[in-house]
Scaffold this motif. Sequence first.
Motif, PDB file in Angstrom:
ATOM      1  N   GLU A   1       2.719 -53.890   8.451  1.00  0.00           N
ATOM      2  CA  GLU A   1       2.591 -53.986   6.992  1.00  0.00           C
ATOM      3  C   GLU A   1       1.815 -52.793   6.450  1.00  0.00           C
ATOM      4  N   ARG A   2       2.010 -52.554   5.151  1.00  0.00           N
ATOM      5  CA  ARG A   2       1.228 -51.572   4.413  1.00  0.00           C
ATOM      6  C   ARG A   2       0.834 -52.203   3.077  1.00  0.00           C
ATOM      7  N   ALA A   3      -0.339 -51.836   2.582  1.00  0.00           N
ATOM      8  CA  ALA A   3      -0.854 -52.391   1.329  1.00  0.00           C
ATOM      9  C   ALA A   3      -0.895 -51.300   0.274  1.00  0.00           C
ATOM     10  N   VAL A   4      -0.285 -51.582  -0.852  1.00  0.00           N
ATOM     11  CA  VAL A   4      -0.340 -50.682  -2.009  1.00  0.00           C
ATOM     12  C   VAL A   4      -1.407 -51.234  -2.949  1.00  0.00           C
ATOM     13  N   VAL A   5      -2.489 -50.487  -3.128  1.00  0.00           N
ATOM     14  CA  VAL A   5      -3.649 -50.948  -3.892  1.00  0.00           C
ATOM     15  C   VAL A   5      -3.552 -50.412  -5.315  1.00  0.00           C
ATOM     16  N   PHE A   6      -3.747 -51.308  -6.289  1.00  0.00           N
ATOM     17  CA  PHE A   6      -3.778 -50.936  -7.698  1.00  0.00           C
ATOM     18  C   PHE A   6      -5.220 -51.099  -8.193  1.00  0.00           C
ATOM     19  N   ARG A   7      -5.741 -50.068  -8.816  1.00  0.00           N
ATOM     20  CA  ARG A   7      -7.077 -50.120  -9.419  1.00  0.00           C
ATOM     21  C   ARG A   7      -6.935 -49.952 -10.921  1.00  0.00           C
ATOM     22  N   LEU A   8      -7.265 -51.012 -11.633  1.00  0.00           N
ATOM     23  CA  LEU A   8      -7.086 -51.051 -13.086  1.00  0.00           C
ATOM     24  C   LEU A   8      -5.636 -50.733 -13.474  1.00  0.00           C
ATOM     25  N   GLY A   9      -4.708 -51.254 -12.698  1.00  0.00           N
ATOM     26  CA  GLY A   9      -3.292 -51.089 -13.005  1.00  0.00           C
ATOM     27  C   GLY A   9      -2.672 -49.809 -12.499  1.00  0.00           C
TER      28      GLY A   9
ATOM     29  N   PHE B   1      -3.658 -55.736  -4.823  1.00  0.00           N
ATOM     30  CA  PHE B   1      -2.843 -55.054  -3.814  1.00  0.00           C
ATOM     31  C   PHE B   1      -1.569 -55.858  -3.551  1.00  0.00           C
ATOM     32  N   VAL B   2      -0.550 -55.137  -3.054  1.00  0.00           N
ATOM     33  CA  VAL B   2       0.743 -55.727  -2.702  1.00  0.00           C
ATOM     34  C   VAL B   2       1.054 -55.308  -1.278  1.00  0.00           C
ATOM     35  N   LYS B   3       1.350 -56.292  -0.444  1.00  0.00           N
ATOM     36  CA  LYS B   3       1.720 -56.007   0.941  1.00  0.00           C
ATOM     37  C   LYS B   3       3.227 -55.769   1.040  1.00  0.00           C
ATOM     38  N   VAL B   4       3.583 -54.764   1.817  1.00  0.00           N
ATOM     39  CA  VAL B   4       4.988 -54.411   2.021  1.00  0.00           C
ATOM     40  C   VAL B   4       5.280 -54.468   3.508  1.00  0.00           C
ATOM     41  N   ASP B   5       6.342 -55.174   3.865  1.00  0.00           N
ATOM     42  CA  ASP B   5       6.749 -55.315   5.267  1.00  0.00           C
ATOM     43  C   ASP B   5       7.640 -54.128   5.638  1.00  0.00           C
ATOM     44  N   LEU B   6       7.283 -53.426   6.718  1.00  0.00           N
ATOM     45  CA  LEU B   6       8.033 -52.250   7.149  1.00  0.00           C
ATOM     46  C   LEU B   6       9.030 -52.547   8.258  1.00  0.00           C
TER      47      LEU B   6
ATOM     48  N   ILE C   1      -1.973 -46.995  -9.315  1.00  0.00           N
ATOM     49  CA  ILE C   1      -1.924 -46.913  -7.857  1.00  0.00           C
ATOM     50  C   ILE C   1      -3.089 -46.058  -7.383  1.00  0.00           C
ATOM     51  N   LEU C   2      -3.837 -46.594  -6.441  1.00  0.00           N
ATOM     52  CA  LEU C   2      -5.060 -45.930  -6.002  1.00  0.00           C
ATOM     53  C   LEU C   2      -4.772 -44.645  -5.236  1.00  0.00           C
ATOM     54  N   SER C   3      -3.716 -44.619  -4.459  1.00  0.00           N
ATOM     55  CA  SER C   3      -3.409 -43.442  -3.651  1.00  0.00           C
ATOM     56  C   SER C   3      -1.906 -43.321  -3.493  1.00  0.00           C
ATOM     57  N   LYS C   4      -1.437 -42.099  -3.250  1.00  0.00           N
ATOM     58  CA  LYS C   4      -0.017 -41.886  -3.011  1.00  0.00           C
ATOM     59  C   LYS C   4       0.422 -42.507  -1.692  1.00  0.00           C
ATOM     60  N   LYS C   5      -0.492 -42.716  -0.794  1.00  0.00           N
ATOM     61  CA  LYS C   5      -0.193 -43.273   0.511  1.00  0.00           C
ATOM     62  C   LYS C   5      -0.708 -44.690   0.598  1.00  0.00           C
ATOM     63  N   ALA C   6       0.097 -45.573   1.150  1.00  0.00           N
ATOM     64  CA  ALA C   6      -0.301 -46.974   1.268  1.00  0.00           C
ATOM     65  C   ALA C   6      -1.411 -47.131   2.305  1.00  0.00           C
ATOM     66  N   LYS C   7      -2.179 -48.186   2.171  1.00  0.00           N
ATOM     67  CA  LYS C   7      -3.295 -48.455   3.061  1.00  0.00           C
ATOM     68  C   LYS C   7      -2.818 -49.280   4.254  1.00  0.00           C
ATOM     69  N   GLY C   8      -3.510 -49.101   5.378  1.00  0.00           N
ATOM     70  CA  GLY C   8      -3.244 -49.904   6.567  1.00  0.00           C
ATOM     71  C   GLY C   8      -2.586 -49.091   7.659  1.00  0.00           C
ATOM     72  N   PRO C   9      -2.450 -49.720   8.833  1.00  0.00           N
ATOM     73  CA  PRO C   9      -2.876 -51.087   9.163  1.00  0.00           C
ATOM     74  C   PRO C   9      -4.373 -51.162   9.471  1.00  0.00           C
TER      75      PRO C   9
ATOM     76  N   ILE D   1      11.970 -50.325   4.981  1.00  0.00           N
ATOM     77  CA  ILE D   1      11.186 -49.583   3.989  1.00  0.00           C
ATOM     78  C   ILE D   1      10.290 -48.587   4.733  1.00  0.00           C
ATOM     79  N   HIS D   2      10.417 -47.323   4.393  1.00  0.00           N
ATOM     80  CA  HIS D   2       9.590 -46.311   5.052  1.00  0.00           C
ATOM     81  C   HIS D   2       8.579 -45.671   4.100  1.00  0.00           C
ATOM     82  N   ARG D   3       8.688 -45.963   2.801  1.00  0.00           N
ATOM     83  CA  ARG D   3       7.677 -45.514   1.839  1.00  0.00           C
ATOM     84  C   ARG D   3       7.305 -46.715   0.978  1.00  0.00           C
ATOM     85  N   ALA D   4       6.169 -47.313   1.284  1.00  0.00           N
ATOM     86  CA  ALA D   4       5.776 -48.550   0.613  1.00  0.00           C
ATOM     87  C   ALA D   4       5.471 -48.329  -0.856  1.00  0.00           C
TER      88      ALA D   4
END
Length: 267
Positions: A42-50, A72-77, A52-60, A107-110
């Motif tokens: 999985e990868r987590a896409v983090v939103f801060r105040l609406g 945050f939103v988890k994406v299954d790869l 996207i916190l970073s261009k790259k997803a967080k994790g694992p 999915i290769h880009r979360a």
Amino acid sequence: IADRQDGIGVCGWILVSLSFLLVLITFPVSIWTCIKVVREYERAVVFRLGRILSKKAKGPGMILVLPCTDTFVKVDLRMVTCKIPPQEILTRDAVTAQVDGVVCYRIHRAVSAVANVTDVHSATLLLAQTTLRNVLGTQNLAQMLAGREEIAHSIQATLDSATEQWGVKVAHVEIKDIRIPMAMQRAMAAEAEAARETKAKVVAAEGEMNASKALQQASLVLTESPAALPLRYLQTLTAVAAQNNSTIVFPLPINLFGSLGKKSTGA
């Protein structure tokens, strides 16, 4: 959306600072709500105040999420295997057929999968159905039945180019089944049977022609040697007598003995 460079502003930083201060005040109770675990696939896409916190997803692993300001939103790869429902196809030669298939993608880009499309799985499935209908609509029935692999590669290339901006990689497309009307099946069976009968007649005619040539050559050999014909006649009688233990009565031409007598006299 994921490529925007503008920040969250002064008010945003103030809210983030207050959220971080709240975490420090309520520590260590708040740490259990701030730390999230992301699995290996999985990868987590983090939103801060609406945003996207970073261009790259967080994790694992473990990630830190501030309360009140971060979501945050988890994406299954992992690879997803999706069945394409049977589609009613009208081929180029005006034949109606029902075709279904299977598409495998991942999915290769979360970040792109979350930010660029509402529901990436539903969108990929609907696009696969439309692409299947569009590609098969340009093929004849014979091409559809004989060139499944080429058609599958064409559908895969079209899907892959269309879903690239969603962060989706189409790995494999396979046409599962092609159903045609019963009347068309009977017509195709009759056509195949007629083709097989035609081929059988051609083979039989070729065999007769080869046998005729062989008999012609044999007749030339027997003409050159008059004694060969009686010997061949007797050899045939011997073969018949060996197969069936019976008495055989047959007429014997006198000229055979005449030719044998002439040969003996000449000797």
